[in-house]
Design an enzyme around this catalytic site. Sequence first.
Site: not given
Ligand code: SAM
Length: 283
Positions: A31, A62, A137, A155, A157
């Site tokens: 991203q 959080h 992942d 938590d 995206t």
């Molecule tokens: N609080 C936030 C929101 O609701 O917008 C979410 C914040 S956190 C930065 C979300 C994280 O999920 C991102 O850093 C992203 O890289 C991660 N992410 C997305 N898909 C994922 C996956 N399959 N496994 C692990 N992390 C993942």
Amino acid sequence: MELWFTEDQTPEMRISCRVKEVLYRGKSTYQEILVLDTFQFGRMLVLDDIIQTTERDEFVYHEMIVHPALVAHPKPERVLVVGGGDGGTVREVLKHTSVQEVVLAEIDEKVVEVARRFLPTISSGLDDPRVKVDIGDGIKHVKGVRGAYDVIIVDSTDPIGPAVGLFSEDFYRSVREALRPEGLLVAQTESPFFNSTLVQQVQRTVAGLFPVTTLHLASVPTYPGGLWSFTIGSKVVDPRNPGQERLEMAAGLETRYYSPEVQHQAFVLPPFVAELVQGGDAG
Ligand code: SAM
């Protein structure tokens, strides 16, 4: 000249914040990552043009993704955070003294690196000795373990790109297997206004897998509509009624949005949301 950042929250609605300074701009394998210093919300993390968290309102999200579930569990010791690379969720989990280990399964190493560098108040817990950062992942991580965690926190995206699978039935089933017998799942499930179909689908799926399924709400100013939802699936305990002992413990947590009273209030749903949860019209 004034500099503004604009997120298209829906195709017909935008949020704009006036920017003091662009602190970081880069692209990872997954991203585009942006850190802005804004007048209204302080420092802000943006992924693929979508606001993830800001210094001024991050505490709401959080605290509310963590404490209702961790207070409901009788003694959370091992906690998994899937996503959450900014570290805010980990910071809140560490406030629970029973917690011995927090694993952060984040797919994007760069998000963790950028958060450590530019968002120190949010990422502050990542260097705690109880924290293990596992870059990869989260879906694979969960599938690789059985009966290992007391609470699994998703938590993520929005359901786009690598996060799509984090909202699937298959994933929630593996979360159930990865949890210990009294375990709970908690996931951020978007806006009841703008993502009502998703809220309803997740509720239905989780209810098919866990005996206790709930929805709670919190107000996060920078998220679409301001009103945000979280879904809990629990094997045994009911987060709406964690019991006196756990609520007394909760009264000692250092928080700015969550409180034992909020633990009860957050599960009281306005009728239009209750209708969604009960399977009514998703609008
Ligand atoms: N609080 C936030 C929101 O609701 O917008 C979410 C914040 S956190 C930065 C979300 C994280 O999920 C991102 O850093 C992203 O890289 C991660 N992410 C997305 N898909 C994922 C996956 N399959 N496994 C692990 N992390 C993942």
